[in-house]
Design a protein around this motif. Structure first.
Motif, PDB file in Angstrom:
ATOM      1  N   LEU A 142       0.828  -1.210   0.000  1.00 26.78           N
ATOM      2  CA  LEU A 142       0.000   0.000   0.000  1.00 26.78           C
ATOM      3  C   LEU A 142       0.859   1.255   0.000  1.00 26.78           C
ATOM      4  O   LEU A 142       0.469   2.283  -0.557  1.00 26.78           O
ATOM      5  CB  LEU A 142      -0.945  -0.021   1.200  1.00 26.78           C
ATOM      6  CG  LEU A 142      -1.992  -1.152   1.187  1.00 26.78           C
ATOM      7  CD1 LEU A 142      -2.795  -1.160   2.475  1.00 26.78           C
ATOM      8  CD2 LEU A 142      -2.909  -1.028  -0.024  1.00 26.78           C
TER       9      LEU A 142
ATOM     10  N   ARG B  96       3.648   1.535  -1.622  1.00 28.56           N
ATOM     11  CA  ARG B  96       4.043   1.723  -3.021  1.00 28.56           C
ATOM     12  C   ARG B  96       2.919   2.351  -3.832  1.00 28.56           C
ATOM     13  O   ARG B  96       3.162   2.938  -4.894  1.00 28.56           O
ATOM     14  CB  ARG B  96       4.422   0.378  -3.638  1.00 28.56           C
ATOM     15  CG  ARG B  96       5.721  -0.219  -3.101  1.00 28.56           C
ATOM     16  CD  ARG B  96       6.145  -1.404  -3.947  1.00 28.56           C
ATOM     17  NE  ARG B  96       7.252  -2.123  -3.319  1.00 28.56           N
ATOM     18  CZ  ARG B  96       7.163  -3.346  -2.810  1.00 28.56           C
ATOM     19  NH1 ARG B  96       6.003  -3.988  -2.851  1.00 28.56           N
ATOM     20  NH2 ARG B  96       8.210  -3.931  -2.269  1.00 28.56           N
ATOM     21  N   ARG B  97       1.689   2.202  -3.355  1.00 28.27           N
ATOM     22  CA  ARG B  97       0.533   2.757  -4.072  1.00 28.27           C
ATOM     23  C   ARG B  97       0.152   4.147  -3.557  1.00 28.27           C
ATOM     24  O   ARG B  97      -0.941   4.633  -3.794  1.00 28.27           O
ATOM     25  CB  ARG B  97      -0.648   1.790  -3.959  1.00 28.27           C
ATOM     26  CG  ARG B  97      -0.355   0.466  -4.648  1.00 28.27           C
ATOM     27  CD  ARG B  97      -1.489  -0.527  -4.527  1.00 28.27           C
ATOM     28  NE  ARG B  97      -1.129  -1.788  -5.181  1.00 28.27           N
ATOM     29  CZ  ARG B  97      -1.939  -2.501  -5.959  1.00 28.27           C
ATOM     30  NH1 ARG B  97      -3.170  -2.072  -6.191  1.00 28.27           N
ATOM     31  NH2 ARG B  97      -1.548  -3.628  -6.501  1.00 28.27           N
TER      32      ARG B  97
ATOM     33  N   ASP C  94      -5.730  -5.318  -5.512  1.00 27.42           N
ATOM     34  CA  ASP C  94      -6.362  -4.246  -6.288  1.00 27.42           C
ATOM     35  C   ASP C  94      -7.750  -3.933  -5.742  1.00 27.42           C
ATOM     36  O   ASP C  94      -8.161  -2.769  -5.671  1.00 27.42           O
ATOM     37  CB  ASP C  94      -6.465  -4.640  -7.759  1.00 27.42           C
ATOM     38  CG  ASP C  94      -5.114  -4.651  -8.461  1.00 27.42           C
ATOM     39  OD1 ASP C  94      -4.206  -3.935  -7.999  1.00 27.42           O
ATOM     40  OD2 ASP C  94      -4.965  -5.368  -9.460  1.00 27.42           O
TER      41      ASP C  94
ATOM     42  N   GLU D 224      -7.349  -1.960  -2.479  1.00 31.88           N
ATOM     43  CA  GLU D 224      -7.020  -0.557  -2.736  1.00 31.88           C
ATOM     44  C   GLU D 224      -8.249   0.218  -3.208  1.00 31.88           C
ATOM     45  O   GLU D 224      -8.517   1.339  -2.758  1.00 31.88           O
ATOM     46  CB  GLU D 224      -5.922  -0.449  -3.785  1.00 31.88           C
ATOM     47  CG  GLU D 224      -5.554   0.995  -4.078  1.00 31.88           C
ATOM     48  CD  GLU D 224      -4.604   1.153  -5.254  1.00 31.88           C
ATOM     49  OE1 GLU D 224      -4.103   2.276  -5.458  1.00 31.88           O
ATOM     50  OE2 GLU D 224      -4.369   0.162  -5.974  1.00 31.88           O
TER      51      GLU D 224
END
Length: 228
Positions: free
Chosen positions: A20, A22-23, A106, A109
């Motif tokens: 998370l 990295r996102r 995904d 997120e």
């Protein structure tokens, strides 16, 4: 987005924190139910990801105490306890969403970002705004285009929103089906007038607990009526 991850599995916690992060999320973590409330208060996160099986006190107790303390942060329960009873208990305790393990990153997120957007959208509208139109407990903020029931934004599709905006702008007056069609389906020549009835049906269900009823006046159109 600032996120608090309350998860006692060290490997799961580390993997989620990395993924998370990295996102683009700022992730704070906690492994113990007794420490969770203090960290929740200190970090003031946008969203909380909460496991149910925690040492000290379990996740449902953490959630219940958080709501009693007035912590209104959106909460997504992430747990291996995925029975219907567990989901119902979590939602009744005050969770906003529920994702059983194993899960897709995904999807996690997407759900977290949806909760964060919903929190931003449900911020209180300004008081005494001359640009607002009020019908019963509904408030149409013309500047933003949002419609509130009390202090919560109504979750509507774009077509439902367009139809309700048209009706709330004409309180006590019927709006014809033809006019609603122009506003809800602009430029869509291949859509039949009866499509308005489908949107009306869906919107009427969403207004069921608002104290405002969407009324059909045969031959005239539709209007909003404040319940007695």
């Amino acid at each position: 987005m600032k996120l608090l991850l309350i998860e006692d599995d060290a490997s799961m916690q580390a993997a989620l924190q990395r993924a998370l992060g990295r996102r683009g999320m700022e992730v704070f973590s906690c492994t113990d139910g007794r420490q969770a409330l203090a960290q929740w208060t200190d970090t003031q996160p946008d969203v909380v990801v909460l496991d149910l099986s925690l040492p000290g006190i379990d996740g449902l107790q953490v959630l219940e105490q958080a709501r009693l303390k007035g912590l209104a942060t959106p909460v997504l329960i992430l747990t291996a306890r995925g029975t219907v009873g567990d989901r119902i208990m979590g939602l009744n305790t005050g969770a906003d969403d529920y994702l059983p393990k194993p899960f897709d990153l995904d999807e996690l997120e997407a759900r977290l970002r949806a909760l964060s957007r919903r929190r931003a959208a449900t911020a209180l509208p300004p008081e005494n705004d001359a640009g607002a139109q009020i019908v019963g407990e509904l408030r149409y903020e013309k500047d933003s285009g949002a419609i509130y029931h009390r202090d919560q934004v109504l979750e509507l599709t774009p077509r439902e929103l367009a139809l309700l905006q048209a009706l709330i702008a004409k309180p006590g007056h019927a709006v014809s089906k033809e006019r609603l069609f122009e506003l809800v389906f602009p430029g869509e020549a291949d859509v039949q007038y009866e499509a308005v009835e489908v949107v009306v049906y869906r919107l009427r269900k969403k207004l069921a607990q608002t104290g405002v009823t969407l009324v059909t006046l045969r031959g005239l159109g539709y209007l909003l009526k404040v319940d007695a």
